[in-house]
Scaffold this motif. Sequence first.
Motif, mmCIF file in Angstrom:
data_model
loop_
_atom_site.group_PDB
_atom_site.id
_atom_site.type_symbol
_atom_site.label_atom_id
_atom_site.label_comp_id
_atom_site.label_asym_id
_atom_site.label_seq_id
_atom_site.Cartn_x
_atom_site.Cartn_y
_atom_site.Cartn_z
ATOM 1 N N ALA A 117 4.911 -12.285 -7.732
ATOM 2 C CA ALA A 117 5.819 -12.044 -6.605
ATOM 3 C C ALA A 117 6.104 -10.566 -6.406
ATOM 4 O O ALA A 117 6.317 -10.118 -5.283
ATOM 5 N N VAL A 118 6.098 -9.786 -7.469
ATOM 6 C CA VAL A 118 6.420 -8.359 -7.355
ATOM 7 C C VAL A 118 5.207 -7.458 -7.561
ATOM 8 O O VAL A 118 5.335 -6.236 -7.577
ATOM 9 N N THR B 257 5.311 -2.960 -3.440
ATOM 10 C CA THR B 257 5.988 -4.241 -3.242
ATOM 11 C C THR B 257 7.444 -4.189 -3.689
ATOM 12 O O THR B 257 8.335 -4.648 -2.976
ATOM 13 N N THR B 258 7.697 -3.625 -4.854
ATOM 14 C CA THR B 258 9.081 -3.588 -5.344
ATOM 15 C C THR B 258 9.961 -2.732 -4.438
ATOM 16 O O THR B 258 11.138 -3.042 -4.245
ATOM 17 N N LEU B 259 9.399 -1.683 -3.855
ATOM 18 C CA LEU B 259 10.202 -0.836 -2.967
ATOM 19 C C LEU B 259 10.496 -1.531 -1.641
ATOM 20 O O LEU B 259 11.597 -1.401 -1.099
ATOM 21 N N LEU C 161 14.833 -12.713 -6.546
ATOM 22 C CA LEU C 161 14.126 -11.683 -7.303
ATOM 23 C C LEU C 161 15.036 -10.534 -7.739
ATOM 24 O O LEU C 161 14.657 -9.720 -8.568
ATOM 25 N N ARG C 162 16.240 -10.460 -7.174
ATOM 26 C CA ARG C 162 17.151 -9.348 -7.495
ATOM 27 C C ARG C 162 17.343 -9.161 -9.005
ATOM 28 O O ARG C 162 17.167 -8.049 -9.520
ATOM 29 N N PRO C 163 17.723 -10.195 -9.767
ATOM 30 C CA PRO C 163 17.934 -9.974 -11.207
ATOM 31 C C PRO C 163 16.660 -9.518 -11.920
ATOM 32 O O PRO C 163 16.728 -8.730 -12.864
ATOM 33 N N LEU D 129 13.832 -5.274 -14.660
ATOM 34 C CA LEU D 129 12.627 -4.444 -14.782
ATOM 35 C C LEU D 129 12.994 -2.965 -14.785
ATOM 36 O O LEU D 129 12.436 -2.175 -15.558
ATOM 37 N N TYR D 130 13.926 -2.582 -13.935
ATOM 38 C CA TYR D 130 14.370 -1.186 -13.890
ATOM 39 C C TYR D 130 15.003 -0.788 -15.227
ATOM 40 O O TYR D 130 14.674 0.248 -15.804
#
Length: 124
Positions: free
Chosen positions: A35-36, A41-43, A106-108, A113-114
């Motif tokens: 998904a990411v 994609t993450t941005l 996907l937020r959490p 990941l950050y």
Amino acid sequence: MRAGDRCRDAELVPDERGRTARPEADCPVEVALAAVAGRWTTLVLRELMHGPAAYGDLRERLPEISSKVLAERLQALAERELVSRERLAGFPVRTRYRLTPAGEALRPLLVELYRTGERLTGRR
């Protein structure tokens, strides 16, 4: 020894889908990573976490992304049902993108990941 015999951590591997000896497309970890996946994609997801945005707004917020790549990322996210498209009335026709509930979920993952990246780079 079977793969499942080595995976005794119930939090890490709560059910049979995670007890495989090779990556499987329906493994929840593989689904989340897919998904990411992909450069930018993450941005794109991050920008949509702030609320719906038109294509042009996304281009302004991410000035280094090419139009082609942005279109590809939005298409892939829509195909995964993480982003929805809405055509706006008027001329010229505008399109607004928003996260679906699955996209919001996907937020959490992005936050963690950050945080993990910070720890791995010694910045935290």
